[in-house]
Design a protein around this motif. Structure first.
Motif, mmCIF file in Angstrom:
data_model
loop_
_atom_site.group_PDB
_atom_site.id
_atom_site.type_symbol
_atom_site.label_atom_id
_atom_site.label_comp_id
_atom_site.label_asym_id
_atom_site.label_seq_id
_atom_site.Cartn_x
_atom_site.Cartn_y
_atom_site.Cartn_z
ATOM 1 N N ASN A 197 10.823 -31.146 -22.467
ATOM 2 C CA ASN A 197 10.929 -30.980 -20.874
ATOM 3 C C ASN A 197 12.153 -30.250 -20.604
ATOM 4 O O ASN A 197 13.075 -30.010 -21.580
ATOM 5 N N THR A 198 12.193 -29.794 -19.607
ATOM 6 C CA THR A 198 13.408 -29.138 -19.003
ATOM 7 C C THR A 198 14.092 -29.958 -17.790
ATOM 8 O O THR A 198 15.242 -29.507 -17.524
ATOM 9 N N SER A 199 13.620 -30.845 -17.387
ATOM 10 C CA SER A 199 14.298 -31.636 -16.063
ATOM 11 C C SER A 199 14.335 -33.307 -16.645
ATOM 12 O O SER A 199 13.411 -33.656 -17.293
ATOM 13 N N LEU A 200 15.188 -33.731 -16.001
ATOM 14 C CA LEU A 200 14.938 -35.349 -16.064
ATOM 15 C C LEU A 200 14.064 -36.090 -15.344
ATOM 16 O O LEU A 200 13.776 -37.081 -15.719
ATOM 17 N N ASP A 201 13.407 -35.337 -14.506
ATOM 18 C CA ASP A 201 12.484 -36.179 -13.902
ATOM 19 C C ASP A 201 11.018 -35.837 -14.331
ATOM 20 O O ASP A 201 9.818 -36.044 -13.628
ATOM 21 N N ASP A 202 10.740 -34.923 -15.406
ATOM 22 C CA ASP A 202 9.513 -34.509 -15.817
ATOM 23 C C ASP A 202 8.872 -35.899 -16.645
ATOM 24 O O ASP A 202 9.418 -37.009 -16.716
ATOM 25 N N SER A 203 7.611 -35.696 -16.831
ATOM 26 C CA SER A 203 6.839 -36.728 -17.504
ATOM 27 C C SER A 203 6.892 -36.533 -18.725
ATOM 28 O O SER A 203 7.183 -35.628 -19.372
ATOM 29 N N GLY A 204 6.315 -37.603 -19.732
ATOM 30 C CA GLY A 204 6.182 -37.434 -21.280
ATOM 31 C C GLY A 204 7.351 -37.259 -21.743
ATOM 32 O O GLY A 204 7.891 -36.458 -22.552
ATOM 33 N N MET A 205 8.349 -38.424 -21.527
ATOM 34 C CA MET A 205 9.659 -38.680 -22.239
ATOM 35 C C MET A 205 9.333 -39.196 -23.291
ATOM 36 O O MET A 205 8.673 -40.090 -23.476
ATOM 37 N N MET A 206 10.148 -38.713 -24.672
ATOM 38 C CA MET A 206 10.250 -39.299 -25.950
ATOM 39 C C MET A 206 11.400 -39.470 -26.303
ATOM 40 O O MET A 206 12.552 -38.688 -25.927
ATOM 41 N N ALA A 207 11.714 -40.281 -27.283
ATOM 42 C CA ALA A 207 12.999 -40.448 -27.622
ATOM 43 C C ALA A 207 13.101 -40.799 -29.186
ATOM 44 O O ALA A 207 12.166 -41.419 -29.678
ATOM 45 N N LEU A 208 14.310 -40.308 -29.879
ATOM 46 C CA LEU A 208 14.518 -40.769 -31.235
ATOM 47 C C LEU A 208 15.705 -41.637 -30.989
ATOM 48 O O LEU A 208 16.617 -41.375 -30.206
ATOM 49 N N VAL A 209 15.549 -42.846 -31.599
ATOM 50 C CA VAL A 209 16.953 -43.862 -31.546
ATOM 51 C C VAL A 209 17.483 -44.082 -32.876
ATOM 52 O O VAL A 209 17.003 -43.839 -33.886
#
Lengths: 437, 402
Positions: B152-164
């Motif tokens: 994504n390019t913005s903080l409010d996009d959808s489809g957020m994923m994370a590595l922890v």
């Protein structure tokens, strides 16, 4: 008589060179370490505001929600900063934060440089007594109606305008023209008390621009922005409208009355903000949600002196006391060994007082030499701190007061260590030693 | 057998010297054990593995001041340029630099309703693209990395994923695998797709230093001030700064490139206060032992000179050299042990003070014990020479000069 005692003392010191060296070594190392840590502590805990320490005050507000931060934060929100700026209760006030911009002049030969920039109001210069070389700060109405005006440092003036009066000339910040209204003299308070939040020993900024430009120019914030709730900052106006804190607010309060008045105004302000749904932590009364800190409190709250430093001062004082006990023991054995000699002197008429002062002179001399050597140690170790641990020059420079404190510590250490042995030896009964001769 | 009683009574006859020695040992034990505890604590902080390929990562900051610039596009172009440079293994934008002492901290909650949801501990919040993990040299131990089309390019996009990071996963989910879990930031959902073995944050003294998250946002377009990380072999890094400057200035001259440093240099700088503390305290301990040892030697020597006659007499009456040495050793050991016990207790009290004043951890008992043993060794070294000298006093000395 004093000089005769000095001569005697010097002879006695030379008679036992190893032992004397040992004593000087012990006292000098103890003093060297103590002076080093004290010096760093003293320069770090220095209050650059001097007698204006109580006049200059910063404002903190408990704007956070329930169960979030459990202490006052040094900065406030943009909303609060604007409200406090626009209110007529105070005549002198300045909001401030730090940003960075690329600086260029008309002269294409000088490469653009990225400069750290202070964004603030005109009263900032008054509050912190910033000295001007040319011109002055911007006009009062610039704080209300934004204008592209700038105050630069003497150093930048030298670099971009060869040190000539550049008031009225133009510089470019991020390629936008700003008119120079003032050039300040060298000004670099240490610790950087007006903004210790990003390194209390960083250098002062060299460019100052009006706070009123913030909303239209959307300056990056080079400092901490802290939030206590989830608030994405997608645009700059999100930042301005948010409950995030990132601005410091300063004012002048000349008396306790003024402080009380302002405190009660702020209390009313909090009540009023609660009415519109802000300041939601109702566990605090409105009066408790307000804090006005003078410089002493501000420096303390922002941990300008690291706790490591306090530990080191404590340990080095203990170290010095070990050295003291060490010297005490050595002096005692040394003096007792000379008891027969004292016995003879007493028999041929020396008074106790004379014997006592003779030995105290010797002790004082050792203390003095130890102090001088200790100062050398301190100087050496401060230089090493500066070069090997990149500690700031302002912290590792020998503080002027150390020239008084060092001899004071040295002599009092020596005297403390010497009183008992000298007293023991002057109580020598002549008869005992005359018998054994 | 050690003749403790006569030694004790002779000590009691001239109390002042042994009392001073005792005092010195008490203070020394108190200082040495606290100092060495702090030293050890700092050293172990400094020795923590960061999980990054520190020597291979060159970091720098870039400031674009051309008002006409499209930051979003420029960020993409710049990363392409960086990756295509010779000797560069990989390169990526990052919103914050590891171990740099500044950056973003955030937290997730485990439900969309802010009132009931449980929050994770605070973590370092890295935003980056699919290259970031490779640039950092961090090791993925479960799940997968982002793919290029998921960025994504913005903080409010959808489809957020994370590595922890693994420590964060352990702290919040325990033994359960975090993979596939959905977390929230406000109303926005974030899916955990991977676990990274080790990923330190920016603040070395923070209790959540090992808690980190990388989210799939290439945030480089949103501000004019950015930081980049470039990975290359250590031997190629010195020449790289110049190459990067040239390449990026050729693309657009209206920017300032600054703060070029490798991650290991950064780490060095961030830890410099701890290194300083450890060094200063070590020097203090060494000097303290030195002074104590020298002071002890001096005092024993003088005692021996004073007691020359007694020693000669003892020798004349049949004492062996060994007995004389033993006498002095036992005398000093006695003082040392008594001093050590009192000093050890003082050390613990002092440690307690430090703990309550500066919230330092409590000194474990082992430190005073080791300090006392150390002092015994120092005492032995300090006393053995003068004691041997004393043993060599001839019995004839006893009869002279009476």
């Amino acid at each position: 008589m004093f000089f005769y005692y000095c001569d005697l003392a010097w002879r006695s010191i030379r008679k036992t060179p190893m032992l004397s060296m040992l004593m000087v070594l012990a006292i000098s190392i103890g003093i060297g370490i103590t002076i080093t840590t004290l010096n760093v502590y003293k320069t770090m805990s220095y209050n650059p505001a001097g007698e204006r320490s109580e006049v200059i005050n910063s404002v903190q507000l408990w704007s956070q929600g329930l169960d979030t931060w459990d202490e006052f934060i040094s900065s406030i929100t943009y909303t609060d900063a604007m409200n406090l700026r626009n209110n007529a209760e105070l005549s002198v006030k300045a909001a401030t934060y730090r940003t960075g911009l690329a600086l260029q002049s008309d002269n294409p030969k000088i490469e653009p440089v990225l400069q750290s920039v202070r964004v603030t109001d005109r009263d900032f210069f008054k509050i912190f007594s910033v000295p001007f070389l040319y011109g002055s700060y911007w006009d009062a109405n610039v704080d209300l109606r934004p204008a592209y005006q700038v105050v630069i440092s003497q150093k930048l003036n030298l670099r971009f305008f060869e040190g000539k009066n550049s008031v009225g000339k133009t510089v470019f910040l991020d390629r936008k023209p700003y008119q120079i209204v003032g050039v300040i003299e060298d000004w670099n308070p240490q610790p950087k008390y007006y903004d210790p939040l990003n390194g209390a020993f960083n250098d002062a900024e060299e460019i100052f621009i009006p706070f009123s430009l913030t909303a239209q120019e959307e300056f990056d914030v080079w400092g901490n922005t802290s939030g206590w709730q989830f608030e994405p900052m997608l645009t700059y106006s999100d930042r301005l409208a948010s409950e995030k804190v990132w601005i410091q607010f300063w004012t002048e309060l000349n008396s306790e009355d003024e402080k009380q008045n302002y405190q009660s105004w702020l209390t009313r302000y909090v009540e009023q903000q609660r009415a519109i749904g802000r300041f939601t932590d109702t566990a605090k009364t409105p009066a408790e949600a307000v804090q006005i800190s003078d410089i002493d409190k501000w420096l303390e709250d922002n941990n300008v002196v690291p706790k490591d430093n306090k530990i080191l001062v404590g340990l080095s004082l203990l170290f010095l006391s070990v050295c003291l006990v060490n010297i005490l023991g050595l002096l005692l054995t040394k003096f007792l060994k000379r008891a027969p000699e004292v016995g003879v002197r007493r028999a041929i008429g020396a008074s106790r007082g004379q014997i006592f002062s003779q030995y105290m002179v010797e002790v004082g001399m050792i203390g003095f030499i130890g102090g001088v050597v200790g100062l050398l140690w301190a100087w050496g170790s401060l230089t090493a701190l500066h070069s090997y641990f990149s500690m700031d020059q302002s912290v590792t420079g020998l503080d002027a007061s150390m020239w008084v404190i060092t001899p004071l510590i040295a002599i009092s250490t020596a005297v403390l260590a010497g009183v008992y042995p000298a007293w023991v030896v002057c109580r020598t009964k002549p008869s005992v030693y005359l018998k054994t001769q | 057998m050690f003749h403790i009683k006569p030694i004790l009574s002779s000590l009691m006859r001239s109390k002042s010297a042994p009392i001073l020695l005792l005092l010195q040992i008490i203070l020394s034990v108190a200082i040495v054990s606290n100092a060495s505890f702090i030293i050890n604590e700092r050293l172990s902080l400094m020795q923590r593995e960061s999980g990054y390929a520190e020597e291979q990562i060159l970091t720098f900051s870039m400031y674009n001041f051309d008002p006409a610039i499209d930051n979003m596009k420029q960020n993409q172009v710049d990363q392409q340029i960086l990756r295509s440079l010779p000797n560069v293994i990989d390169a990526s934008y990052s919103n914050m630099l590891p171990l740099s002492d500044s950056g973003w901290m955030d937290r997730y909650v485990d439900g969309p309703d802010a009132d009931t949801a449980k929050g994770t501990p605070g973590f370092a919040f890295y935003l980056g693209n699919e290259h970031l993990l490779n640039v950092m040299g961090a090791k993925l131990i479960a799940g997968r990395n982002f793919t290029a089309d998921e960025i994504n390019t913005s903080l409010d996009d959808s489809g957020m994923m994370a590595l922890v990071s693994q420590p964060l996963a352990k702290a919040f989910w325990g033994e359960e695998s975090p993979l596939g879990k959905t977390m929230y930031q406000g109303a926005q959902a974030v899916t955990i797709i991977g676990v990274v073995d080790k990923l330190q944050g920016a603040w070395i003294d923070h209790e959540n230093f090992e808690y980190s998250v990388i989210q799939n946002i290439d945030f480089g377009g949103s501000s004019s001030n950015k930081s980049y990380m470039v990975r290359a072999l250590p031997e190629h890094i010195p020449a790289l700064e110049e190459t990067i400057r040239k390449a990026l200035h050729a693309e657009n001259p209206n920017r300032v490139l600054d703060h070029f440093q490798t991650l290991s240099e950064m780490k060095n700088l961030t830890y410099s206060n701890h290194r300083l503390m450890a060094t200063v305290l070590s020097i203090m301990v060494i000097l303290l032992l030195l002074i104590t040892a020298l002071g002890l030697t001096g005092m024993v020597m003088f005692n021996i000179q004073r007691r020359t006659k007694q020693i000669g007499t003892r020798r004349a009456l049949g004492a062996k050299k060994r007995d004389i040495i033993q006498y002095f050793m036992v005398e000093n050991y006695m003082i040392c042990i008594v001093g050590g016990v009192i000093g050890g207790m003082l050390a613990l009290v002092l440690g307690q003070q430090l703990m309550s004043l500066y919230s330092l951890p409590m000194v474990p008992v082992i430190y005073p014990i080791v300090s006392v043993i150390g002092l015994l060794v120092v005492t032995t070294l300090a006393v053995i020479i003068p004691a041997t000298k004393a043993a060599n006093i001839s019995p004839a000395m006893a009869t002279r000069s009476v």
